[in-house]
Design a protein around this motif. Structure first.
Motif, PDB file in Angstrom:
ATOM      1  N   LYS A   3      29.632  39.012  39.602  1.00 31.37           N
ATOM      2  CA  LYS A   3      30.520  38.529  39.865  1.00 31.37           C
ATOM      3  C   LYS A   3      30.185  37.118  39.381  1.00 31.37           C
ATOM      4  O   LYS A   3      31.810  36.591  38.925  1.00 31.37           O
ATOM      5  N   HIS A   5      31.164  38.071  29.825  1.00 25.42           N
ATOM      6  CA  HIS A   5      31.857  37.299  30.645  1.00 25.42           C
ATOM      7  C   HIS A   5      32.188  36.447  30.705  1.00 25.42           C
ATOM      8  O   HIS A   5      33.678  36.027  31.614  1.00 25.42           O
ATOM      9  N   SER A   6      32.188  35.326  30.048  1.00 26.16           N
ATOM     10  CA  SER A   6      32.882  33.969  29.925  1.00 26.16           C
ATOM     11  C   SER A   6      34.415  34.483  28.668  1.00 26.16           C
ATOM     12  O   SER A   6      35.488  34.568  28.888  1.00 26.16           O
ATOM     13  N   ALA A  48      36.923  36.344  30.957  1.00 24.56           N
ATOM     14  CA  ALA A  48      37.898  35.271  32.144  1.00 24.56           C
ATOM     15  C   ALA A  48      38.661  34.418  30.540  1.00 24.56           C
ATOM     16  O   ALA A  48      39.619  34.608  31.448  1.00 24.56           O
ATOM     17  N   GLN A  70      41.631  36.354  30.148  1.00 23.18           N
ATOM     18  CA  GLN A  70      42.358  36.171  31.233  1.00 23.18           C
ATOM     19  C   GLN A  70      43.475  35.170  31.595  1.00 23.18           C
ATOM     20  O   GLN A  70      44.499  35.207  31.449  1.00 23.18           O
ATOM     21  N   GLN A  71      43.219  33.698  30.760  1.00 25.35           N
ATOM     22  CA  GLN A  71      43.700  32.845  30.012  1.00 25.35           C
ATOM     23  C   GLN A  71      44.518  33.040  29.858  1.00 25.35           C
ATOM     24  O   GLN A  71      45.657  32.920  29.339  1.00 25.35           O
ATOM     25  N   GLN A 131      36.448  46.545  35.661  1.00 28.97           N
ATOM     26  CA  GLN A 131      35.358  45.401  36.394  1.00 28.97           C
ATOM     27  C   GLN A 131      36.534  45.819  37.423  1.00 28.97           C
ATOM     28  O   GLN A 131      37.320  46.022  38.220  1.00 28.97           O
ATOM     29  N   THR A 170      32.524  42.868  39.962  1.00 32.36           N
ATOM     30  CA  THR A 170      31.529  43.250  38.791  1.00 32.36           C
ATOM     31  C   THR A 170      31.607  44.088  37.781  1.00 32.36           C
ATOM     32  O   THR A 170      32.863  45.058  37.676  1.00 32.36           O
ATOM     33  N   ASP A 216      33.147  47.733  48.688  1.00 32.58           N
ATOM     34  CA  ASP A 216      33.260  48.498  46.946  1.00 32.58           C
ATOM     35  C   ASP A 216      33.341  49.867  47.123  1.00 32.58           C
ATOM     36  O   ASP A 216      33.783  50.886  45.858  1.00 32.58           O
ATOM     37  N   ASN A 247      36.256  30.126  37.371  1.00 28.88           N
ATOM     38  CA  ASN A 247      36.529  30.447  35.434  1.00 28.88           C
ATOM     39  C   ASN A 247      34.773  29.389  35.591  1.00 28.88           C
ATOM     40  O   ASN A 247      35.053  28.796  35.746  1.00 28.88           O
ATOM     41  N   PRO A 248      34.650  29.902  34.170  1.00 26.24           N
ATOM     42  CA  PRO A 248      33.770  30.016  34.132  1.00 26.24           C
ATOM     43  C   PRO A 248      33.709  28.453  32.804  1.00 26.24           C
ATOM     44  O   PRO A 248      32.625  27.880  33.658  1.00 26.24           O
ATOM     45  N   TYR A 249      34.719  28.186  32.745  1.00 26.41           N
ATOM     46  CA  TYR A 249      35.050  27.156  32.092  1.00 26.41           C
ATOM     47  C   TYR A 249      35.925  25.807  32.314  1.00 26.41           C
ATOM     48  O   TYR A 249      36.588  26.897  32.879  1.00 26.41           O
TER      49      TYR A 249
END
Lengths: 141, 186
Positions: free
Chosen positions: A12, A41-42, A45, A48-49, A73, A78, B62, B180-182
């Motif tokens: 995750k 992964h980035s 993400a 989604q935005q 996902q 995961t 899971d 979020n990563p960013y």
């Protein structure tokens, strides 16, 4: 004929916990595979935005000229994604099967540490069998 | 199985391998007895049981999601229903009902209809503060944490302590969406 080129499992936080190469191009360098995983992964993400639809859960399919990328996902974050030949069918089903194998042979292993790289022999064995079965089914059509 | 069609708790329970319930009850009893011997304090044992349950729950969720085909729940009410009707049924073969919702819909009670963990168990006077089934509260807390919900799970009624039923109180503290990563300002 290898319809599947490679399989990745990301935890995750975006770290690569499993990578398997099935193609004839040879195994990717470890650093490269880590980079591909965190890149995906980035992107997942960000998608989604960026999505115009509300409640988007991220990219499920990426179609390119030389490959398709199918991503699943779980609700726990995961991600399981497979890179395959363009037009390969039933990859979603395969990803669901791999998710079940993950829950059976990785999570139920008490010595497996959550979020860490997967080193479970039973998982490898059963995964190979699942991919083989899928390959046979694909060729049979 | 068709994608997106959730399987019922009964179907799930029927499809998995079963183990002798005596072995299950005896194993759990042995764990509790050993913890009491090692830790001596009843409060410590309660905490340890909850922690063990938490470690189980984070892995169990899971399996539940993979085998049951449930879709993302719309709200906490649906989550509680799924846990009670499908989750408890699938793993313990028991039915639970959800009652006592508060006004905001963040706190409810789950009443367990029976409980295989406590077959033939009686609490002695020296262990009156013990929540014998505390592993279950940990399991629920761990499982929900992995799907971004921080909860508090406590026993409202415990038959081993003289009440008439087993009742868990499940309280949603907050939803923790994935990071979020960013960050937006970078």
């Amino acid at each position: 004929m290898a319809a599947i080129y490679s399989l990745y499992i990301i935890n995750k936080s975006g770290g690569l916990i499993f990578y398997k190469d099935y193609g004839s191009a040879g195994r990717m360098d470890t650093n490269d595979s880590l980079r591909v995983a965190s890149l995906w992964h980035s992107m997942h993400a960000i998608s989604q935005q960026l999505s115009p639809t509300v409640g988007c859960s991220g990219i499920e399919l990426l179609e390119a000229d030389t490959f398709d990328l199918h991503c699943f996902q779980s609700l726990t974050g995961t991600k399981f994604f497979v890179v395959c030949e363009p037009g390969t069918q039933h990859m979603e089903g395969l990803l669901t099967v791999i998710y079940e194998l993950y829950t059976d042979y990785v999570l139920k292993n008490p010595f497996y540490e959550m979020e860490m790289p997967i080193r479970c022999e039973l998982f490898d064995i059963n995964l190979t069998q699942a991919i083989q079965k899928d390959r046979v089914a694909l060729l049979g059509r | 199985m068709a994608p997106g069609v959730p399987r019922s708790g009964d179907a799930m329970f029927a499809s998995v391998e079963h183990v002798n319930v005596e072995i299950f009850t005896l194993t759990y009893g042995a764990i509790v007895r050993q913890l009491l011997a090692d830790l001596e304090e009843v409060e410590e044992v309660n905490k340890q049981l909850e922690q063990m349950g938490y470690n189980i729950g984070i892995r169990l969720v899971d399996e539940f999601l993979a085998k049951c085909n449930v879709l993302r729940c719309v709200d906490f009410r649906e989550t509680a229903e799924v846990i009670a009707k499908v989750g408890f049924k699938m793993f313990l073969g028991l039915s639970a009902s959800v009652t006592n919702w508060d006004a905001e819909g963040t706190c409810c009670s789950m009443v367990l209809e029976d409980n295989p963990l406590v077959d033939s168990v009686e609490l002695p006077d020296t262990c009156q503060g013990l929540y014998y089934c505390n592993i279950l509260s940990g399991v629920i807390r761990g499982a929900l944490e992995m799907v971004s919900m921080k909860t508090e799970v406590t026993w409202a009624r415990d038959m081993l302590r003289g009440d008439d039923a087993f009742e868990l109180q499940v309280k949603l503290l907050k939803q923790v969406p994935e990071e979020n990563p960013y960050k937006d300002d970078e």
